[in-house]
Design a protein around this motif. Structure first.
Motif, PDB file in Angstrom:
ATOM      1  N   THR A 121       0.828  -1.192   0.000  1.00 56.90           N
ATOM      2  CA  THR A 121       0.000   0.000   0.000  1.00 56.90           C
ATOM      3  C   THR A 121       0.870   1.253   0.000  1.00 56.90           C
ATOM      4  O   THR A 121       1.740   1.403   0.858  1.00 56.90           O
ATOM      5  CB  THR A 121      -0.908   0.031   1.242  1.00 56.90           C
ATOM      6  OG1 THR A 121      -1.641  -1.187   1.320  1.00 56.90           O
ATOM      7  CG2 THR A 121      -1.868   1.198   1.182  1.00 56.90           C
ATOM      8  N   VAL A 173      -9.174   7.151   3.017  1.00 60.77           N
ATOM      9  CA  VAL A 173      -9.558   5.746   3.118  1.00 60.77           C
ATOM     10  C   VAL A 173     -11.035   5.679   3.474  1.00 60.77           C
ATOM     11  O   VAL A 173     -11.513   6.468   4.306  1.00 60.77           O
ATOM     12  CB  VAL A 173      -8.735   5.004   4.198  1.00 60.77           C
ATOM     13  CG1 VAL A 173      -9.240   3.565   4.379  1.00 60.77           C
ATOM     14  CG2 VAL A 173      -7.257   4.993   3.837  1.00 60.77           C
ATOM     15  N   VAL A 198     -12.459  -2.310   2.142  1.00 56.00           N
ATOM     16  CA  VAL A 198     -11.664  -1.133   2.520  1.00 56.00           C
ATOM     17  C   VAL A 198     -10.852  -0.707   1.308  1.00 56.00           C
ATOM     18  O   VAL A 198     -10.189  -1.532   0.667  1.00 56.00           O
ATOM     19  CB  VAL A 198     -10.722  -1.445   3.688  1.00 56.00           C
ATOM     20  CG1 VAL A 198      -9.986  -0.173   4.129  1.00 56.00           C
ATOM     21  CG2 VAL A 198     -11.483  -2.061   4.858  1.00 56.00           C
ATOM     22  N   GLY A 252      -8.501   2.812  -0.513  1.00 51.67           N
ATOM     23  CA  GLY A 252      -7.861   4.095  -0.253  1.00 51.67           C
ATOM     24  C   GLY A 252      -7.484   4.802  -1.538  1.00 51.67           C
ATOM     25  O   GLY A 252      -7.404   4.190  -2.612  1.00 51.67           O
ATOM     26  N   LEU A 304      -7.794  -2.408  -0.351  1.00 55.99           N
ATOM     27  CA  LEU A 304      -6.883  -2.829   0.712  1.00 55.99           C
ATOM     28  C   LEU A 304      -7.303  -4.107   1.407  1.00 55.99           C
ATOM     29  O   LEU A 304      -6.458  -4.910   1.807  1.00 55.99           O
ATOM     30  CB  LEU A 304      -6.769  -1.713   1.761  1.00 55.99           C
ATOM     31  CG  LEU A 304      -6.495  -0.304   1.255  1.00 55.99           C
ATOM     32  CD1 LEU A 304      -6.502   0.681   2.414  1.00 55.99           C
ATOM     33  CD2 LEU A 304      -5.184  -0.251   0.508  1.00 55.99           C
ATOM     34  N   ASP A 305      -8.605  -4.297   1.601  1.00 57.44           N
ATOM     35  CA  ASP A 305      -9.043  -5.447   2.397  1.00 57.44           C
ATOM     36  C   ASP A 305     -10.471  -5.814   2.050  1.00 57.44           C
ATOM     37  O   ASP A 305     -11.251  -4.971   1.576  1.00 57.44           O
ATOM     38  CB  ASP A 305      -8.933  -5.138   3.897  1.00 57.44           C
ATOM     39  CG  ASP A 305      -8.778  -6.391   4.746  1.00 57.44           C
ATOM     40  OD1 ASP A 305      -8.808  -7.517   4.175  1.00 57.44           O
ATOM     41  OD2 ASP A 305      -8.617  -6.267   5.969  1.00 57.44           O
ATOM     42  N   ALA A 328     -12.443  -2.045  11.095  1.00 54.06           N
ATOM     43  CA  ALA A 328     -11.681  -1.667   9.908  1.00 54.06           C
ATOM     44  C   ALA A 328     -11.479  -0.161   9.841  1.00 54.06           C
ATOM     45  O   ALA A 328     -10.411   0.319   9.435  1.00 54.06           O
ATOM     46  CB  ALA A 328     -12.402  -2.170   8.658  1.00 54.06           C
ATOM     47  N   HIS A 386      -7.574   1.010   9.794  1.00 49.85           N
ATOM     48  CA  HIS A 386      -7.035   1.662   8.603  1.00 49.85           C
ATOM     49  C   HIS A 386      -7.064   3.183   8.692  1.00 49.85           C
ATOM     50  O   HIS A 386      -6.757   3.859   7.713  1.00 49.85           O
ATOM     51  CB  HIS A 386      -7.807   1.204   7.368  1.00 49.85           C
ATOM     52  CG  HIS A 386      -7.603  -0.247   7.030  1.00 49.85           C
ATOM     53  ND1 HIS A 386      -6.538  -0.691   6.297  1.00 49.85           N
ATOM     54  CD2 HIS A 386      -8.335  -1.348   7.355  1.00 49.85           C
ATOM     55  CE1 HIS A 386      -6.615  -2.008   6.161  1.00 49.85           C
ATOM     56  NE2 HIS A 386      -7.683  -2.436   6.787  1.00 49.85           N
ATOM     57  N   ALA A 391      -9.569   5.203   8.733  1.00 47.98           N
ATOM     58  CA  ALA A 391     -10.425   5.604   7.619  1.00 47.98           C
ATOM     59  C   ALA A 391     -11.058   6.970   7.858  1.00 47.98           C
ATOM     60  O   ALA A 391     -11.188   7.434   8.993  1.00 47.98           O
ATOM     61  CB  ALA A 391     -11.510   4.559   7.385  1.00 47.98           C
TER      62      ALA A 391
END
Length: 314
Positions: free
Chosen positions: A139, A145, A166, A168, A188-189, A207, A211, A213
């Motif tokens: 990443t 995000v 997830v 970004g 990302l996920d 999450a 992250h 976010a």
């Protein structure tokens, strides 16, 4: 039938049978694939081979269109064997009948019932080759995000999955396929699975914090209003936003697929279940690819929100 010897070292079981040393989990590839560590598992298995007349290891898995599996299949030193669900004599007949009824006539039949690796599917917006061409290993620094949620209407055993993705937005502007400098999107996920509303909200909030976010974004078109209530019960401090579609699923997905075609969107490392949905869903079909839909919401929010009235933000 050969004798089987149980070799136990510090509570780890290995078995020696018919000239083969077998680790304590026969169907290891299925598990590590689910943990997104298939490449590492293959590498370490090869390192574990020992001297003998025919050193080899055996791996068993559903042949999903993973890059690592396609690479294995193409190798000259790999022998591929297949087992069909219809021929599984140790599987109860009732379970065989259930699986055949579930997959027969669908595009997943060859994979799930016949052990075939699916090739490119006509009409799918993504291909395995495209995902591999745009894949990145790590990443980069991100400017934003989001955690996108595509909620299922119910949480029964037969319900759709709760899509939680997830994604970004890269901080740096880098060239796309046309040489245009732009911020790229990164998936990302993937936390999607069947779960109860409270479990989905907790997963999204975890999450969000993990992250760092900027927002949790949830679709509310099909009864998804509940997600905001439950998210705020879990953590009232999160920045929660809703989106509602003004266009159909295919119309929403096509611009996001175009981002990949332009080399401006990327999956980080490997997200096998999401990638399967991306490469097998054909617009116009009745199924509901929740992982795909959540990814579309996430990248639309990050990269395409100003491109038109594809969705409304509340």
């Amino acid at each position: 039938m050969a004798r089987v010897y149980d070799l136990t070292v510090e509570h780890d079981h290995e078995f020696f049978a018919g000239g083969l040393l077998v680790a304590n989990c026969l169907v290891w590839m299925e598990e590590v694939a689910a943990m997104r560590r298939l490449k590492e598992a293959i590498t370490h298995s090869e390192m574990g081979l020992r001297i003998g007349p025919n050193p080899h290891y055996i791996a068993s898995t559903t042949p999903k269109p993973r890059t690592e599996i396609r690479e294995l299949k193409a190798r000259a030193d790999v022998t591929v064997t297949r087992g069909r669900t219809r021929d599984a004599v140790h599987l109860p007949q009732a379970q065989r009948d259930f699986l055949v009824a579930k997959y027969q006539g669908t595009r997943m039949e060859a994979q799930e019932l016949d052990g075939e690796i699916l090739e490119e599917i006509e009409g799918a917006l993504w291909s395995a080759g495209l995902l591999d061409a745009t894949r990145v290993g790590a990443t980069p620094p991100l400017s934003r995000v989001v955690v996108a949620v595509d909620p299922a209407a119910t949480s029964t055993d037969e319900a759709d999955e709760m899509g939680i993705i997830v994604a970004g937005l890269g901080r740096q502007r880098i060239p796309d396929l046309n040489g245009t400098l732009r911020q790229h999107g990164y998936v990302l996920d993937d936390l999607s699975k069947r779960m109860r509303p409270i479990e989905a909200a907790r997963a999204a909030v975890r999450a969000y914090h993990l992250h760092k976010a900027d927002a949790i974004v949830a679709e509310v078109n099909n009864g998804g209003e509940w997600i905001g209530t439950v998210v705020r019960q879990v953590d009232p401090t999160v920045n929660y936003q809703t989106v509602s579609a003004s266009r159909g699923k295919a119309t929403r997905a096509e611009p996001v697929a175009a981002l990949f075609e332009q080399r401006a969107a990327h999956i980080v490392a490997s997200l096998p279940e999401l990638e399967t949905q991306l490469t097998t869903w054909v617009p116009g079909e009745d199924d509901s690819p929740d992982r795909l839909d959540a990814m579309v919401w996430a990248l639309t929010k990050l990269q395409l929100a100003s491109a038109g009235n594809m969705f409304a933000v509340a």
